[in-house]
Enzyme design. Structure first.
Site, short mmCIF file in Angstrom:
data_model
loop_
_atom_site.label_atom_id
_atom_site.label_comp_id
_atom_site.label_asym_id
_atom_site.label_seq_id
_atom_site.Cartn_x
_atom_site.Cartn_y
_atom_site.Cartn_z
N ALA A 71 49.01 -23.10 -16.28
CA ALA A 71 49.92 -24.10 -16.82
C ALA A 71 49.23 -25.46 -16.90
O ALA A 71 48.11 -25.65 -16.43
CB ALA A 71 51.17 -24.19 -15.96
N GLY A 114 49.62 -19.03 -15.20
CA GLY A 114 50.40 -18.82 -16.41
C GLY A 114 49.65 -18.04 -17.47
O GLY A 114 50.26 -17.36 -18.29
N GLU A 117 50.28 -14.59 -16.61
CA GLU A 117 51.68 -14.29 -16.94
C GLU A 117 51.86 -14.10 -18.45
O GLU A 117 52.65 -13.25 -18.88
CB GLU A 117 52.59 -15.39 -16.41
CG GLU A 117 52.69 -15.35 -14.88
CD GLU A 117 53.43 -16.54 -14.29
OE1 GLU A 117 54.34 -16.33 -13.47
OE2 GLU A 117 53.10 -17.69 -14.66
N GLU A 137 48.22 -20.05 -7.77
CA GLU A 137 49.19 -21.13 -7.52
C GLU A 137 49.36 -21.45 -6.04
O GLU A 137 49.61 -22.60 -5.67
CB GLU A 137 50.56 -20.77 -8.13
CG GLU A 137 50.58 -20.72 -9.65
CD GLU A 137 50.30 -19.34 -10.21
OE1 GLU A 137 50.70 -19.07 -11.34
OE2 GLU A 137 49.65 -18.52 -9.49
#
Length: 263
Positions: A71, A114, A117, A137
């Protein structure tokens, strides 16, 4: 999207073979970190592919040395939790998950946070043998929040998912393949050719039927077995109403290749 290549800032789009759109994440200086703007452009291209009856499969890969390295941390620092609960951002993730046509991820380098993901939202993941996967994370006081804690255990099992999430460990393509996180690990120069080969096989099938097949397989990860079987049957009945389903049966009986029309 042109027949060669169209530059759209954070996404490059091309049609490398009939029935296929290739979308490249294009923030190589930021390891293709998933900014809100990049995700919005990705979704825009997926909308175009969805509306194009000539497209049967989409390949997603990254420019540079990463697929996507997570992210946009700067946005998190600036806006705090608002950056996470942003309704536009969450809507993009939901829309990518709901994309009906098959998605193939060609993971060329780092798929972190992310980025992993996003790969997990794809239906087939092919990776370079030099690719690496992680949910790092935890190392910055967080954990996967865009589906990683739910989708990862369904693929690799609870124990290994916990190991990844709680340590942030880096996972090689070889180990990812062994654990069922990806379908294939190939030599770096074979990555896109192999991903496009798979995508071409998919695109040659009925674009009216592959979304049904995708939904049926996804039901196995979302529903208890009994409900999943009921959903499979319901989708099979729906598919019988398509022209391509009838054409496939006729072609088999007449011992000829089917002429699918995507409807």
């Amino acid at each position: 999207m042109s027949g060669t290549q169209a530059q759209d800032d954070l996404i490059t789009a091309s049609r490398p073979a009939p029935g296929i759109v290739q979308l490249n994440l294009n923030r190589p200086d930021k390891l293709n970190a998933l900014s809100k703007a990049l995700l919005a452009q990705l979704l825009d291209h997926l909308h175009k592919a969805s509306a194009d009856d000539g497209i049967g499969c989409v390949v997603i890969t990254g420019n540079g040395r990463a697929f996507a390295a997570g992210a946009d941390i700067s946005d998190m620092l600036e806006r705090g939790v608002a950056s996470y609960v942003d309704t536009d951002r969450l809507g993009v993730w939901a829309a990518i998950e709901a994309f009906s046509k098959p998605l193939v991820a060609a993971v060329n380098g780092y798929a972190l946070g992310g980025g992993l993901e996003l790969a997990l939202l794809c239906d087939v993941i092919v990776a370079s043998k030099t690719a690496q996967f992680a949910t790092p994370e935890i190392k910055i006081g967080s954990f996967p929040g865009d589906g990683g804690t739910q989708r990862l255990p369904r693929l690799v099992g609870k124990s290994f998912a916990m190991q990844m999430v709680l340590t942030g460990m880096m996972v090689s393509a070889e180990l990812a393949e062994r654990k069922g996180l990806i379908s294939e690990a190939v030599e770096p120069d074979e990555l896109l050719p192999r991903a496009l080969e798979i995508a071409s096989e998919i695109a040659r099938m009925s674009s009216a039927i592959t979304p049904y097949a995708k939904r049926a397989v996804n039901a196995a990860f979302e529903l208890p077995l009994g409900q999943g079987i009921e959903e499979e049957r319901r989708l099979t009945v729906e598919a019988f109403a398509t022209e391509d389903r009838v054409e496939g049966l006729r072609a088999f009986k007449e011992k000829r290749p089917p002429q699918f029309k995507g409807r």
